[in-house]
Scaffold this motif. Structure first.
Motif, mmCIF file in Angstrom:
data_model
loop_
_atom_site.group_PDB
_atom_site.id
_atom_site.type_symbol
_atom_site.label_atom_id
_atom_site.label_comp_id
_atom_site.label_asym_id
_atom_site.label_seq_id
_atom_site.Cartn_x
_atom_site.Cartn_y
_atom_site.Cartn_z
ATOM 1 N N MET A 1 0.844 -1.199 0.000
ATOM 2 C CA MET A 1 0.000 0.000 0.000
ATOM 3 C C MET A 1 0.882 1.253 0.000
ATOM 4 N N ALA A 2 0.555 2.198 -0.859
ATOM 5 C CA ALA A 2 1.381 3.400 -0.997
ATOM 6 C C ALA A 2 1.311 4.258 0.256
ATOM 7 N N ASP A 3 2.428 4.865 0.584
ATOM 8 C CA ASP A 3 2.481 5.778 1.724
ATOM 9 C C ASP A 3 1.702 7.048 1.356
ATOM 10 N N PRO A 4 0.685 7.433 2.150
ATOM 11 C CA PRO A 4 -0.078 8.646 1.817
ATOM 12 C C PRO A 4 0.761 9.919 1.863
ATOM 13 N N LEU A 5 1.913 9.856 2.534
ATOM 14 C CA LEU A 5 2.797 11.024 2.577
ATOM 15 C C LEU A 5 3.930 10.924 1.555
ATOM 16 N N ALA A 6 3.785 10.030 0.577
ATOM 17 C CA ALA A 6 4.827 9.881 -0.437
ATOM 18 C C ALA A 6 5.165 11.200 -1.144
ATOM 19 N N PRO A 7 4.163 12.054 -1.491
ATOM 20 C CA PRO A 7 4.523 13.333 -2.132
ATOM 21 C C PRO A 7 5.358 14.244 -1.228
ATOM 22 N N VAL A 8 5.104 14.191 0.076
ATOM 23 C CA VAL A 8 5.880 15.001 1.020
ATOM 24 C C VAL A 8 7.307 14.468 1.109
ATOM 25 N N LEU A 9 7.438 13.143 1.177
ATOM 26 C CA LEU A 9 8.770 12.543 1.235
ATOM 27 C C LEU A 9 9.556 12.838 -0.040
ATOM 28 N N ALA A 10 8.875 12.812 -1.178
ATOM 29 C CA ALA A 10 9.543 13.133 -2.441
ATOM 30 C C ALA A 10 10.005 14.582 -2.458
ATOM 31 N N ALA A 11 9.176 15.474 -1.903
ATOM 32 C CA ALA A 11 9.552 16.892 -1.833
ATOM 33 C C ALA A 11 10.792 17.085 -0.973
ATOM 34 N N LEU A 12 10.866 16.350 0.128
ATOM 35 C CA LEU A 12 12.031 16.458 1.010
ATOM 36 C C LEU A 12 13.305 15.986 0.310
ATOM 37 N N ALA A 13 13.156 15.043 -0.604
ATOM 38 C CA ALA A 13 14.328 14.498 -1.287
ATOM 39 C C ALA A 13 14.850 15.421 -2.378
ATOM 40 N N ARG A 14 14.035 16.420 -2.770
ATOM 41 C CA ARG A 14 14.458 17.337 -3.828
ATOM 42 C C ARG A 14 15.192 18.541 -3.221
ATOM 43 N N PRO A 15 16.106 19.135 -3.977
ATOM 44 C CA PRO A 15 16.816 20.308 -3.458
ATOM 45 C C PRO A 15 15.874 21.492 -3.295
ATOM 46 N N GLY A 16 16.114 22.276 -2.270
ATOM 47 C CA GLY A 16 15.324 23.479 -2.028
ATOM 48 C C GLY A 16 16.240 24.673 -1.824
ATOM 49 N N ARG A 17 15.637 25.784 -1.460
ATOM 50 C CA ARG A 17 16.437 26.978 -1.178
ATOM 51 C C ARG A 17 15.755 27.758 -0.065
ATOM 52 N N PRO A 18 16.511 28.555 0.668
ATOM 53 C CA PRO A 18 15.893 29.344 1.734
ATOM 54 C C PRO A 18 14.804 30.252 1.179
ATOM 55 N N SER A 19 13.822 30.559 2.015
ATOM 56 C CA SER A 19 12.745 31.471 1.620
ATOM 57 C C SER A 19 12.666 32.619 2.614
ATOM 58 N N SER A 20 11.802 33.572 2.302
ATOM 59 C CA SER A 20 11.750 34.779 3.114
ATOM 60 C C SER A 20 10.416 35.481 2.928
ATOM 61 N N ASP A 21 10.002 36.230 3.943
ATOM 62 C CA ASP A 21 8.823 37.075 3.815
ATOM 63 C C ASP A 21 9.031 38.160 2.759
ATOM 64 N N TYR A 22 10.271 38.316 2.312
ATOM 65 C CA TYR A 22 10.590 39.361 1.331
ATOM 66 C C TYR A 22 10.689 38.816 -0.092
ATOM 67 N N ASP A 23 10.412 37.525 -0.296
ATOM 68 C CA ASP A 23 10.577 36.908 -1.619
ATOM 69 C C ASP A 23 9.840 37.657 -2.726
ATOM 70 N N LEU A 24 8.638 38.122 -2.422
ATOM 71 C CA LEU A 24 7.816 38.787 -3.435
ATOM 72 C C LEU A 24 8.022 40.299 -3.443
ATOM 73 N N LEU A 192 6.529 24.010 -0.090
ATOM 74 C CA LEU A 192 6.219 22.578 -0.080
ATOM 75 C C LEU A 192 5.432 22.189 -1.323
ATOM 76 N N ALA A 193 4.412 22.998 -1.671
ATOM 77 C CA ALA A 193 3.609 22.703 -2.854
ATOM 78 C C ALA A 193 4.469 22.691 -4.112
ATOM 79 N N ASP A 194 5.368 23.656 -4.237
ATOM 80 C CA ASP A 194 6.227 23.728 -5.418
ATOM 81 C C ASP A 194 7.122 22.506 -5.525
ATOM 82 N N ARG A 195 7.675 22.062 -4.392
ATOM 83 C CA ARG A 195 8.579 20.916 -4.419
ATOM 84 C C ARG A 195 7.804 19.621 -4.663
#
Length: 198
Positions: A1-24, A192-195
């Motif tokens: 049975m697939a892990d219901p948090l598989a998309p979250v785990l996949a996101a964690l495995a992808r590279p990210g970058r710091p974010s900020s309240d000033y991004d926009l 998280l959504a983007d990743r």
């Protein structure tokens, strides 16, 4: 049975970058050498229903920082904490009654800088054992959950703006029912959504 948090785990495995309240708001110049206080928040999902649900809080209206806003359980790192993860777990116990032994830490995202000078580490976690949600009366006006499908869809996010300290500032919002999720919480969820969408 697939892990219901598989998309979250996949996101964690992808590279990210710091974010900020000033991004926009690229026109805002941040002062060099600014002092940021470390903090940790728990981005915690349970899988006890048809789909995973994220635990959030509505902060009390009399708090000094972010009164009345929707936030993750968490707070600043105290000397006795084991870094941001320890702070996130301690504050989650205090704010919503979540025992740390009911939580599996999945990983962390890059830190997020807030306009209130906190450097917030999002700590992603799975709640593996049901618990009784007990909002801390002094800090939490309400505790609630949001389905993963809502925050996983970038289409549920939009950009709004308001004047803050004499400057128009843009920020993400991701409303859910009666809850106006915005600011740092919405920005972290958008990351998280983007990743997950990659």
């Amino acid at each position: 049975m697939a892990d219901p948090l598989a998309p979250v785990l996949a996101a964690l495995a992808r590279p990210g970058r710091p974010s900020s309240d000033y991004d926009l708001n690229p026109d805002i110049t941040l002062p060099e050498g600014r002092s940021l206080r470390p903090a940790g928040v728990l981005v915690a999902f349970d899988c006890f229903g048809p789909e995973p649900r994220l635990h959030l809080t509505k902060r009390s209206s009399h708090l000094r920082h972010h009164p009345g806003q929707i936030s993750f359980p968490g707070g600043k790192v105290d000397p006795e904490d084991e870094g941001p993860v320890g702070a996130a777990l301690r504050e989650s116990r205090e704010e919503i009654g979540l025992p740390r032994e009911h939580v599996e830490i999945l990983g962390t995202f890059e830190p997020h800088e807030t306009v209130t000078s906190f450097l917030v580490t999002p700590v992603l976690a799975r709640i593996h054992t049901p618990f009784e949600v007990i909002p801390e009366a002094g800090e939490v006006a309400e505790a609630f959950t949001v389905p993963l499908s809502h925050i996983a869809d970038p289409a549920n996010f939009r950009v709004e703006s308001r004047r803050w300290r004499g400057v128009r500032r843009h920020y993400f919002v991701a409303p859910y029912g009666p809850y106006y999720i915005w600011g740092a919480t919405a920005r972290i969820l958008r990351a998280l959504a983007d990743r997950m969408a990659e």
